[in-house]
Design a protein around this motif. Structure first.
Motif, short mmCIF file in Angstrom:
data_model
loop_
_atom_site.label_atom_id
_atom_site.label_comp_id
_atom_site.label_asym_id
_atom_site.label_seq_id
_atom_site.Cartn_x
_atom_site.Cartn_y
_atom_site.Cartn_z
N GLN A 119 22.34 61.63 56.47
CA GLN A 119 22.71 60.25 56.21
C GLN A 119 23.81 59.86 57.18
O GLN A 119 24.91 60.42 57.15
N ILE A 120 23.54 58.89 58.05
CA ILE A 120 24.51 58.46 59.06
C ILE A 120 25.50 57.47 58.46
O ILE A 120 26.71 57.57 58.65
N ASP A 121 24.98 56.48 57.74
CA ASP A 121 25.83 55.53 57.02
C ASP A 121 25.01 54.98 55.85
O ASP A 121 23.96 55.54 55.52
N SER A 122 25.47 53.89 55.25
CA SER A 122 24.83 53.41 54.02
C SER A 122 23.40 52.94 54.23
O SER A 122 22.62 52.87 53.27
N ASN A 123 23.02 52.61 55.45
CA ASN A 123 21.64 52.15 55.68
C ASN A 123 20.99 52.78 56.91
O ASN A 123 20.05 52.21 57.46
N THR A 124 21.47 53.94 57.33
CA THR A 124 20.88 54.63 58.48
C THR A 124 20.73 56.11 58.16
O THR A 124 21.67 56.74 57.68
N GLU A 126 18.93 59.93 59.76
CA GLU A 126 18.36 60.66 60.89
C GLU A 126 17.34 61.66 60.36
O GLU A 126 17.62 62.41 59.42
N GLU A 139 16.54 52.69 60.09
CA GLU A 139 17.47 51.73 59.51
C GLU A 139 16.84 51.10 58.27
O GLU A 139 15.70 50.65 58.30
#
Length: 310
Positions: A119-124, A126, A139
């Motif tokens: 989890q890269i951020d709240s909406n991304t 990998e 995304e």
């Protein structure tokens, strides 16, 4: 005095104990599960331009969006019908199993793939494929705020490629007579570093597989400043020089070509729709002569708007 010191000591110890206890509770709170993470957004847009690595995972390479719904992976692989197919989710392409931070996918045609998920951020997120050492970045969007229009018009070249042929069905009575009047069919292919088109002067009503292609050349699709819905189309004819058009989409099966040099308007309708990935019997509709591999797409990150196609 001793009583005061004892009370102060007890107060300090109590404060420290309470502080430590609070930290332990925060650290021990359970995090979001992978299934919850994958389901937190209805659509995951595959930002192909951010891919890291030299390998390819076919089903991600083809997809514009993927969705994870109760063990089934859905994908929007086609520009035709984008936002309408499967209520915006697209078509079912695979089964999946998510555990720890590992995603296992059993694709209907391409078989098994496994990914490490970050989890890269709240909406991304990998998706790293250890088998080809390549990461795809997705995304997250909800269907209500995903800009289907932007993706559609920013990928018109793929829309043109999703039919075996385009048949001319209308020529305006106004406009000067010109050489392009004789062209009745167009076909758009993807291959190598250039986009290739073919044209035919066969009479109307012939099925795509029976057409005789008279000419093969290179084509290009361009943008028009401040007008997302209007594109340019250039066909490179060696013997005619370049034929330049303004390209408008009437619907998912029909386009309009305005020829500025002659002021003629043409309409072409798609023949032989190509369903990328599968039909009910897991076979391609595309001709085996067509290149089914998607090329690397240019930047097409959607801009969320209130009005969508689906």
């Amino acid at each position: 005095m001793k009583t005061i010191k004892l009370l102060l000591s007890f107060a300090i110890i109590t404060t420290l104990f309470t502080s430590c206890y609070t930290e332990v509770r925060i650290d021990d709170e359970p995090g979001i599960s992978l299934n919850q993470l994958l389901g937190s957004h209805e659509l995951w847009y595959v930002d192909i331009n951010k891919t890291v690595g030299f390998g390819e995972t076919p089903f991600l390479q083809k997809a514009f969006t993927i969705s994870f719904r109760s063990g089934t992976v859905y994908a929007n692989n086609n520009i035709v019908g984008l936002g309408d197919n499967g209520n915006g989710f697209g078509i079912a392409i695979a089964d999946y199993n998510a555990y720890d931070m590992i995603l296992d996918v059993e694709h209907d045609l391409d078989g098994f793939e496994t990914f490490d998920v970050f989890q890269i951020d709240s909406n991304t997120i990998e998706l790293y494929n250890p088998n080809n050492d390549t990461s795809y970045f997705l995304e997250g969007y909800q269907r209500s705020n995903f800009d289907y229009d932007f993706v559609f018009y920013d990928n018109i070249h793929y829309f043109l490629q999703e039919y075996e042929a385009w048949e001319k069905t209308y020529t305006s009575e106004f406009g000067a007579i010109n050489e392009f009047d004789n062209e009745n069919y167009l076909q758009f292919l993807a291959g190598g570093s250039d986009d290739t088109f073919r044209s035919s002067q066969d009479e109307n009503g012939i099925t795509p597989e029976n057409l005789i292609w008279d000419y093969t050349g290179v084509y290009g699709v361009g943008d028009v400043t401040n007008d997302m819905y209007l594109k340019t189309l250039t066909l490179d004819y060696d013997f005619l020089d370049n034929e330049y058009f303004e390209l408008s989409v009437i619907n998912d099966e029909k386009i309009e070509l305005y020829h500025p040099s002659s002021e003629t308007v043409y309409e072409f309708e798609g023949r032989g729709y190509i369903q990328y990935l599968k039909t009910d019997d897991l076979t391609r509709k595309a001709s085996p002569k067509r290149n089914e591999k998607r090329k690397a797409r240019k930047d097409k990150v959607p801009n969320p708007r209130e009005n969508t196609r689906g």
